[in-house]
Design an enzyme around this catalytic site. Structure first.
Site, PDB file in Angstrom:
ATOM      1  CG  HIS A  89      -1.724  -1.191   1.422  1.00  0.00           C
ATOM      2  ND1 HIS A  89      -2.574  -1.664   0.451  1.00  0.00           N
ATOM      3  CD2 HIS A  89      -1.832  -2.041   2.468  1.00  0.00           C
ATOM      4  CE1 HIS A  89      -3.169  -2.759   0.901  1.00  0.00           C
ATOM      5  NE2 HIS A  89      -2.726  -3.011   2.105  1.00  0.00           N
ATOM      6  CG  ASN A 114       5.427  15.692   4.661  1.00  0.00           C
ATOM      7  OD1 ASN A 114       5.805  14.760   5.369  1.00  0.00           O
ATOM      8  ND2 ASN A 114       4.897  15.504   3.473  1.00  0.00           N
TER       9      ASN A 114
END
Ligand code: INI
Length: 155
Positions: A89, A114
């Site tokens: 995934h 991030n």
């Protein structure tokens, strides 16, 4: 020309949260160390730094939204490690984490960075977690520091 940019120093008043994904914690623990070290070295008060742990990168945007809604933090530094070899995934998890962090951050009006690694191999992740390619956790915290100062310059 007037240049508007943020300094890389804190005065000890800033309340910052790190949100860290536990998945691949051998890597993400090192990112937290780098971020904490950068915060303290640049003038942050460790008592004003919270570490919020979530199961994996997918959960980061949810905790980020909660943290920002709480009003407790001036900024949030997001850390995690999504490694292609560990999951079929990979694209889904890395895309959701990146998109979620950007969306929640934009809507909050507060600095959000991030520092979620997205790598093909564990070796590439190790390189970015305190070895030959530096520490992306430290870089993500420096981004927070610069953006906090930039926002106050722009007020
Ligand atoms: N989470 C990560 O942070 N990195 C990964 O590499 C990863 N892999 O390999 O699957 C991962 N999966 C967990 C995911 O983030 C969620 O916690 C899980 O799907 C439950 O919602």
């Amino acid at each position: 020309m007037n240049i508007v940019e943020g300094k890389l120093s804190l005065d000890g008043s800033e309340k910052v949260a790190i949100i860290n994904g536990r998945f691949n914690h051998i890597i993400t623990d090192r990112l937290v160390e780098g971020a904490r070290d950068a915060f303290i070295r640049h003038g942050g008060d460790e008592n004003k730094l919270d570490l919020i742990l979530v199961p994996g990168a997918f959960e980061i945007p949810f905790a980020l939204q909660k943290a920002l809604e709480s009003g407790k933090y001036d900024a949030v530094c997001c850390l995690g490690a999504v490694i292609r070899g560990s999951t079929p995934h990979f694209d889904y998890i890395s895309a959701e984490a990146t998109k979620g962090i950007a969306t929640v951050g934009l809507n909050s009006g507060k600095p959000v960075s991030n520092g979620v690694l997205t790598t093909d191999t564990i070796e590439q992740a190790i390189e970015r977690a305190g070895s030959k390619s530096g520490n992306k956790g430290a870089e993500a915290m420096l981004t927070i520091i610069e953006m906090l100062n930039l926002y106050s310059e722009m007020n």
